[in-house]
Design a protein around this motif. Structure first.
Motif, PDB file in Angstrom:
ATOM      1  N   LYS A 382       1.210   9.488   7.601  1.00 61.78           N
ATOM      2  CA  LYS A 382      -0.773   9.463   7.074  1.00 61.78           C
ATOM      3  C   LYS A 382       0.172   8.783   5.997  1.00 61.78           C
ATOM      4  O   LYS A 382      -1.509   8.273   5.462  1.00 61.78           O
ATOM      5  CB  LYS A 382      -0.774  11.459   7.316  1.00 61.78           C
ATOM      6  CG  LYS A 382      -2.278  11.448   7.236  1.00 61.78           C
ATOM      7  CD  LYS A 382      -3.512  10.846   7.767  1.00 61.78           C
ATOM      8  CE  LYS A 382      -4.985  10.591   8.160  1.00 61.78           C
ATOM      9  NZ  LYS A 382      -5.445  10.012   8.521  1.00 61.78           N
ATOM     10  N   ARG A 384       1.370   6.744   4.982  1.00 57.26           N
ATOM     11  CA  ARG A 384       2.021   5.071   4.924  1.00 57.26           C
ATOM     12  C   ARG A 384       0.665   4.508   5.050  1.00 57.26           C
ATOM     13  O   ARG A 384       0.058   3.965   4.846  1.00 57.26           O
ATOM     14  CB  ARG A 384       2.223   5.178   6.126  1.00 57.26           C
ATOM     15  CG  ARG A 384       3.852   4.820   5.613  1.00 57.26           C
ATOM     16  CD  ARG A 384       4.829   3.668   5.214  1.00 57.26           C
ATOM     17  NE  ARG A 384       5.874   3.789   4.265  1.00 57.26           N
ATOM     18  CZ  ARG A 384       6.269   2.617   3.437  1.00 57.26           C
ATOM     19  NH1 ARG A 384       5.087   1.896   3.023  1.00 57.26           N
ATOM     20  NH2 ARG A 384       7.221   2.290   2.048  1.00 57.26           N
ATOM     21  N   GLU A 385      -0.579   5.228   5.982  1.00 56.53           N
ATOM     22  CA  GLU A 385      -1.599   4.728   6.450  1.00 56.53           C
ATOM     23  C   GLU A 385      -2.815   5.139   5.308  1.00 56.53           C
ATOM     24  O   GLU A 385      -3.579   3.690   4.276  1.00 56.53           O
ATOM     25  CB  GLU A 385      -2.273   5.975   7.516  1.00 56.53           C
ATOM     26  CG  GLU A 385      -3.564   6.136   7.919  1.00 56.53           C
ATOM     27  CD  GLU A 385      -4.022   6.634   9.192  1.00 56.53           C
ATOM     28  OE1 GLU A 385      -4.825   7.040   8.944  1.00 56.53           O
ATOM     29  OE2 GLU A 385      -3.037   7.331   9.913  1.00 56.53           O
ATOM     30  N   SER A 388      -1.665   1.710   1.998  1.00 54.68           N
ATOM     31  CA  SER A 388      -1.637   0.541   3.071  1.00 54.68           C
ATOM     32  C   SER A 388      -4.142   0.632   2.514  1.00 54.68           C
ATOM     33  O   SER A 388      -3.636  -0.580   1.814  1.00 54.68           O
ATOM     34  CB  SER A 388      -1.908   0.362   4.370  1.00 54.68           C
ATOM     35  OG  SER A 388      -0.847   0.673   4.775  1.00 54.68           O
ATOM     36  N   SER A 389      -4.463   1.377   2.765  1.00 49.35           N
ATOM     37  CA  SER A 389      -5.988   1.353   2.201  1.00 49.35           C
ATOM     38  C   SER A 389      -5.898   1.342   1.010  1.00 49.35           C
ATOM     39  O   SER A 389      -7.133   0.508   0.401  1.00 49.35           O
ATOM     40  CB  SER A 389      -6.438   2.530   2.928  1.00 49.35           C
ATOM     41  OG  SER A 389      -6.621   3.272   2.340  1.00 49.35           O
TER      42      SER A 389
END
Ligand code: ATP
Length: 460
Positions: A382, A384-385, A388-389
């Motif tokens: 979660k 990492r997600e 990235s954004s």
């Protein structure tokens, strides 16, 4: 904190945390040259961007420029640098240490500057020699004062090594603006008054580079030349002084640490000159010069190049050489002022911490993203997600899963990261699903924010 200690602490932080390194360090260092590391280059770029916005984008009739560093050698004759760009130098007769005499006199409260004649500065120095000690060997036995030219020569295009008409490295960045004034008038058809702004490198054979980034031999300047009708200088000059002072406030620098100071001596063509000074740990000193220069620069280049540099006023049909109001700022000095102002040592959670209270727009890293525990794959996925954004949106975003959360905060405080985002078990389930913890650098307070609102929160 005592002044020397504060500067030493900042220099040490700069090295430890990747802001600034001594140039050519593995070879023992090169005096007066510094390199900006991964954190430093971000802070520097953010300062530059703020300056560019204030001096190009947010103004009407201002034009950006990026001129070549090398210029025709006559440029520096016309500008007066070949004949008169010098500092007063004396040498210790015992150990050969060189001193810049006007600055040494200044440090004992005697007003002197590089514009004084060699005779006058020698007289002042002779009256006060017994108060000036060599910083290396402690003797008070200096030579007479000589003028030392600061221009740095190159051998560009000189295949015979006869040294005639040397191509100099720029002693100041703004000459590129004068050389392109006609190109900009012809290509952009600006209506007077108009400004030309550029950021560029400058090189000076400084006699005694010192105070970290304050006096270096290679540095960057951000300059604006504002072209006006003859004799329409006074009101515009006052407005520019105010505008430039306010820019420093917009960086978050405390107002009581800034002042405007008028020059005691003027060069013969100038109408007025002021400096913006910041109170460094060693005292107030110049970060920017603001000069009311009449038509001197363009008239000189017109004379030396033989090219007509008159401006033809489309409204009145009048033809004249514009007058110039100049602002010239050293980026290294502003970088140092921003760091000195942001540097704090305070107590948090019962521990002493070092924190850079930088404005979010200036901070090298806007936010750090961490999973609460790095051995829980669902938290890491979660985190990492989200990382990235945010990285896609802001760039200045760091993944940080080293050591425990307290240590992460301390590390981010030291580099001035305003927000630390933690993804914990509450992010994954229950009423708090899809929310994260955001911890604020300055007061340590934490907020729960929904993931969908993170980008707009960070943009505030
Ligand atoms: P000083 O009196 O301190 O030598 P100056 O008056 O000669 O500076 P200017 O020629 O007006 O400086 O240059 C404009 C700006 O460039 C200065 O306000 C300063 O911020 C920066 N600057 C000048 N010399 C240096 C240097 N050796 N290292 C870093 N910045 C410099």
């Amino acid at each position: 904190m005592e002044s020397k200690n504060k500067m030493d602490a900042i220099i040490s932080l700069c090295k430890r945390r990747g802001f600034v390194f001594q140039g050519s360090e593995i070879y023992g260092g090169l005096a007066g040259v510094y390199d900006f590391g991964p954190r430093g280059v971000e802070l520097l770029n953010n300062i530059k961007q703020s300056w560019w916005k204030a001096n190009v984008y947010n103004k009407e009739n201002y034009f950006g420029l990026d001129s070549g560093m090398f210029k025709h050698s006559r440029t520096w004759e016309a500008s007066g640098h070949v004949g008169g760009f010098s500092d007063p130098l004396a040498e210790c007769r015992k150990c050969n240490t060189r001193i810049r005499v006007d600055k040494e006199l200044g440090s004992i409260g005697i007003t002197a500057d590089e514009k004084m004649s060699e005779q006058k500065i020698n007289d002042l120095f002779n009256q006060n020699r017994d108060k000036i000690k060599c910083s290396t060997c402690g003797e008070k036995n200096f030579s007479q004062v000589k003028s030392f030219n600061l221009l740095v020569k190159s051998n560009l295009g000189d295949f015979t090594s006869d040294g005639r008409e040397p191509v100099y490295l720029p002693g100041e960045a703004c000459q590129g603006i004068y050389l392109n004034y006609k190109n900009i008038v012809n290509s952009m058809s600006p209506k007077i008054p108009f400004g030309i702004s550029q950021i560029g490198k400058a090189f000076r054979n400084e006699i005694s580079p010192r105070n970290f980034l304050f006096r270096t031999r290679e540095f960057e300047q951000a300059d604006t030349q504002y072209f006006i009708k003859p004799n329409e200088n006074k009101k515009a000059y006052e407005a520019i002084k105010k505008d430039r002072f306010n820019w420093y406030l917009s960086l978050g620098i405390q107002e009581n640490k800034l002042r405007l100071k008028q020059h005691d001596n003027l060069v013969f063509y100038a109408k007025d000159a002021w400096d913006i000074e910041y109170e460094f740990p060693s005292g107030f000193d110049e970060v920017e010069g603001i000069h009311d220069r009449t038509d001197y620069d363009l008239t000189q280049h017109q004379k030396f190049s033989g090219v007509d540099l008159n401006y033809v006023d489309q409204e009145t049909g009048q033809k004249y050489v514009p007058w110039i109001l100049e602002t010239s700022m050293g980026l290294g000095r502003v970088f140092l002022a921003v760091l000195c102002d942001a540097y704090h040592e305070d107590e948090m959670d019962g521990e002493t911490r070092v924190v850079l209270k930088l404005k979010p727009e200036l901070a090298p890293i806007l936010c750090a993203v961490s999973p609460l525990l790095k051995n829980k794959p669902e938290l890491v996925a979660k985190a990492r997600e989200i990382y990235s954004s945010l990285k896609k949106e802001f760039g200045r975003v760091m993944w940080d899963d080293n050591s425990n959360i307290g240590k992460r905060y301390r590390r981010q405080d030291e580099i001035g990261t305003p927000f630390c985002i933690t993804i914990d078990f509450e992010t994954l389930e229950g009423d708090t699903k899809d929310t994260v913890t955001v911890r604020m650098r300055d007061d340590g307070l934490q907020k729960r924010i929904s993931i969908s609102e993170l980008i707009s929160f960070l943009k505030m």
